[in-house]
Write a protein that holds these residues in place. Structure first.
Motif, short mmCIF file in Angstrom:
data_model
loop_
_atom_site.label_atom_id
_atom_site.label_comp_id
_atom_site.label_asym_id
_atom_site.label_seq_id
_atom_site.Cartn_x
_atom_site.Cartn_y
_atom_site.Cartn_z
N SER A 149 -0.90 0.70 -9.61
CA SER A 149 -1.97 0.34 -9.06
C SER A 149 -1.70 -1.43 -8.94
O SER A 149 -2.50 -1.98 -8.42
CB SER A 149 -2.96 0.19 -10.80
N GLY A 150 -0.36 -1.73 -9.40
CA GLY A 150 -0.08 -3.29 -9.15
C GLY A 150 -0.30 -3.60 -7.56
O GLY A 150 -0.48 -4.12 -7.37
N ASP B 213 -1.27 -1.32 -5.21
CA ASP B 213 -2.33 -1.31 -4.19
C ASP B 213 -3.31 -2.72 -4.64
O ASP B 213 -3.36 -3.01 -3.48
CB ASP B 213 -3.29 -0.03 -5.02
N GLN B 214 -3.18 -3.48 -5.46
CA GLN B 214 -3.49 -4.28 -6.11
C GLN B 214 -3.07 -5.96 -4.99
O GLN B 214 -3.34 -6.61 -4.77
CB GLN B 214 -4.00 -4.66 -7.27
N ARG C 210 0.53 -1.14 -0.01
CA ARG C 210 0.30 -0.06 -0.15
C ARG C 210 1.07 1.33 0.25
O ARG C 210 0.89 2.56 -0.54
CB ARG C 210 -0.93 -0.19 1.06
N MET D 68 -4.78 -5.72 -1.77
CA MET D 68 -6.08 -5.54 -1.61
C MET D 68 -6.08 -6.87 -1.43
O MET D 68 -6.83 -7.74 -0.71
CB MET D 68 -6.51 -4.89 -2.52
N ASP D 69 -5.34 -7.67 -2.46
CA ASP D 69 -4.58 -9.67 -2.76
C ASP D 69 -4.81 -9.88 -1.32
O ASP D 69 -5.28 -10.88 -0.27
CB ASP D 69 -4.34 -9.82 -4.13
N GLN E 149 2.30 -11.51 -7.70
CA GLN E 149 1.81 -10.46 -8.24
C GLN E 149 2.90 -10.09 -8.24
O GLN E 149 3.80 -8.97 -8.51
CB GLN E 149 0.85 -10.09 -7.09
#
Length: 154
Positions: free
Chosen positions: A111-112, A114-115, A80, A118-119, A132
């Protein structure tokens, strides 16, 4: 009179289009002797970009540590930190100097992260997090292969 106004409007539109191309798409760049695109920034801007890259590297190290210890909260926290929120401090004058592909890669990378955050929280799967992270590192490698940051001395 109509032709004169039309001519002035056409010239102004060309100037605006040139400015848009220069500041949105091209940026302040040249091709360096090593084949990479050199992005020309003043020393303060260069320092800001390099500090962001060091922050990415710190996040990658902590994410790797979190994955190895199966601490998905650590993964999420540091992912994050490298996400879109990190872009808030980038001034518009600096953004205008960056070529569009560099900006797109940066947006994709933020963005990656952030993803990934979240994941990591939602899935808690260290193998997925590692996959990732591997994709995100490809962004870093390709960017460093394509660009260099030069100081314009201004």
């Amino acid at each position: 009179m109509n032709k004169k106004c039309f001519g002035i409007v056409a010239i102004l539109l060309l100037v605006i289009a040139g400015g848009i191309y220069k500041f949105i798409f091209q940026g302040s760049v040249s091709i360096n002797a090593d084949g990479r695109t050199a992005i020309h920034l003043n020393p303060e801007e260069r320092d800001l970009v390099l500090a962001e890259m060091r922050a990415f590297l710190t996040s990658v190290q902590k994410i790797t540590e979190g994955i190895s210890e199966n601490d998905m909260q650590l993964v999420a926290d540091y992912a994050r930190k490298a996400g879109r929120a990190a872009q808030a401090e980038v001034p518009g004058t600096l953004m205008a100097k960056l070529p569009i592909q560099f900006k797109q890669s940066g947006f994709d990378t933020h963005s990656g992260f952030d993803q990934l955050a979240m994941d990591a929280e939602d899935l808690g799967d260290s193998n997925d997090a590692l996959s990732q992270l591997s994709l995100l590192m490809q962004n870093c490698v390709s960017c460093h292969a394509a660009y260099r940051i030069d100081s314009s001395g201004k």
